[in-house]
Design a protein around this motif. Structure first.
Motif, PDB file in Angstrom:
ATOM      1  N   THR A   1       0.935  -1.204  -0.141  1.00 41.30           N
ATOM      2  CA  THR A   1      -0.365  -0.047  -0.011  1.00 41.30           C
ATOM      3  C   THR A   1       0.917   1.124  -0.015  1.00 41.30           C
ATOM      4  O   THR A   1       0.453   2.370  -0.531  1.00 41.30           O
ATOM      5  CB  THR A   1      -0.860   0.364   1.068  1.00 41.30           C
ATOM      6  OG1 THR A   1      -1.631  -1.235   1.358  1.00 41.30           O
ATOM      7  CG2 THR A   1      -2.204   0.763   1.187  1.00 41.30           C
ATOM      8  N   VAL A   2       2.453   1.023   0.853  1.00 46.35           N
ATOM      9  CA  VAL A   2       2.776   2.273   0.697  1.00 46.35           C
ATOM     10  C   VAL A   2       3.335   2.821  -0.107  1.00 46.35           C
ATOM     11  O   VAL A   2       3.632   4.051  -0.869  1.00 46.35           O
ATOM     12  CB  VAL A   2       4.114   2.257   1.520  1.00 46.35           C
ATOM     13  CG1 VAL A   2       4.731   3.386   1.736  1.00 46.35           C
ATOM     14  CG2 VAL A   2       3.283   2.116   3.218  1.00 46.35           C
ATOM     15  N   ALA A   3       3.959   1.709  -1.312  1.00 44.67           N
ATOM     16  CA  ALA A   3       3.972   2.133  -2.404  1.00 44.67           C
ATOM     17  C   ALA A   3       3.661   2.069  -3.220  1.00 44.67           C
ATOM     18  O   ALA A   3       4.076   3.162  -4.633  1.00 44.67           O
ATOM     19  CB  ALA A   3       5.003   1.396  -3.158  1.00 44.67           C
ATOM     20  N   THR A   4       2.304   2.602  -3.688  1.00 48.26           N
ATOM     21  CA  THR A   4       1.378   2.716  -4.216  1.00 48.26           C
ATOM     22  C   THR A   4       0.592   4.762  -4.014  1.00 48.26           C
ATOM     23  O   THR A   4      -0.048   4.923  -4.094  1.00 48.26           O
ATOM     24  CB  THR A   4      -0.366   1.901  -4.280  1.00 48.26           C
ATOM     25  OG1 THR A   4      -0.822   1.668  -3.295  1.00 48.26           O
ATOM     26  CG2 THR A   4       0.050   0.660  -5.391  1.00 48.26           C
ATOM     27  N   GLY A  45      -0.520   4.704  -0.867  1.00 48.31           N
ATOM     28  CA  GLY A  45      -1.808   4.584   0.338  1.00 48.31           C
ATOM     29  C   GLY A  45      -1.263   5.430   1.698  1.00 48.31           C
ATOM     30  O   GLY A  45       0.127   4.992   1.876  1.00 48.31           O
ATOM     31  N   ASN A  46      -1.812   5.793   2.642  1.00 51.65           N
ATOM     32  CA  ASN A  46      -2.177   6.091   3.892  1.00 51.65           C
ATOM     33  C   ASN A  46      -2.265   4.479   4.841  1.00 51.65           C
ATOM     34  O   ASN A  46      -3.351   4.020   4.720  1.00 51.65           O
ATOM     35  CB  ASN A  46      -3.012   7.415   4.258  1.00 51.65           C
ATOM     36  CG  ASN A  46      -2.528   7.623   5.771  1.00 51.65           C
ATOM     37  OD1 ASN A  46      -1.556   7.327   6.495  1.00 51.65           O
ATOM     38  ND2 ASN A  46      -3.305   9.155   5.605  1.00 51.65           N
ATOM     39  N   THR A  47      -0.831   3.615   5.293  1.00 51.04           N
ATOM     40  CA  THR A  47      -1.057   2.869   6.486  1.00 51.04           C
ATOM     41  C   THR A  47      -1.627   3.405   7.357  1.00 51.04           C
ATOM     42  O   THR A  47      -2.372   2.256   8.199  1.00 51.04           O
ATOM     43  CB  THR A  47       0.372   2.925   6.489  1.00 51.04           C
ATOM     44  OG1 THR A  47       0.889   3.103   6.990  1.00 51.04           O
ATOM     45  CG2 THR A  47       0.950   1.529   4.733  1.00 51.04           C
ATOM     46  N   GLU A  48      -1.459   4.240   8.185  1.00 49.58           N
ATOM     47  CA  GLU A  48      -2.491   5.103   9.078  1.00 49.58           C
ATOM     48  C   GLU A  48      -4.116   4.722   9.316  1.00 49.58           C
ATOM     49  O   GLU A  48      -4.884   4.538  10.235  1.00 49.58           O
ATOM     50  CB  GLU A  48      -2.596   6.355   9.321  1.00 49.58           C
ATOM     51  CG  GLU A  48      -0.542   6.563   9.675  1.00 49.58           C
ATOM     52  CD  GLU A  48      -0.367   8.375  10.418  1.00 49.58           C
ATOM     53  OE1 GLU A  48      -1.317   8.252  10.924  1.00 49.58           O
ATOM     54  OE2 GLU A  48      -0.045   8.431   9.760  1.00 49.58           O
TER      55      GLU A  48
END
Length: 123
Positions: free
Chosen positions: A111-114, A116-119
């Motif tokens: 998700t981070v690589a795309t 996205g906000n992991t929080e």
């Protein structure tokens, strides 16, 4: 036969039971069939598709055939095993048979690589 109460157990053919009833009594007949507790195979003969659909939807049966003979389930192709007192046993259509038609697949996305906000996962 004069009544479904004459059927005291599951009967395997070649036997054809015939019970005459009025179309207005179909719901009552289906309730009586459900009360028997058996549901291996069902044959429906009707030119009215809505009637066949109604019967199919109101009864729990392993395989239902409309306007054809009621034999010919293909082992290894059609899940088959019945419902209720007809059971499902270890043969084709047993309790784990559907798993044989499934293949598990996994998709993992970073998700981070795309961007996205992991929080958001912790909300």
């Amino acid at each position: 036969i004069n009544s479904l109460e004459q059927l005291t157990g599951e009967v395997f053919g070649p036997i054809l039971h015939i019970l005459r009833y009025q179309a207005r009594d179909l719901d009552a007949i289906l309730q009586q069939v459900r009360a028997l507790g058996f549901g291996l195979t069902l044959g429906i003969h009707s030119r009215i598709e809505a009637t066949a659909d109604e019967i199919f939807n109101k009864l729990d049966v392993g395989n239902t055939y409309v306007n054809r003979n009621i034999v010919g389930a293909m082992v290894g192709v059609q899940p088959f095993g019945g419902h209720g007192l007809s059971g499902t046993g270890p043969k084709a259509g047993g309790p784990h048979y559907m798993l044989r038609f499934a293949s598990e697949k996994t998709l993992t996305v970073n998700t981070v690589a795309t961007g996205g906000n992991t929080e958001l996962f912790c909300l």
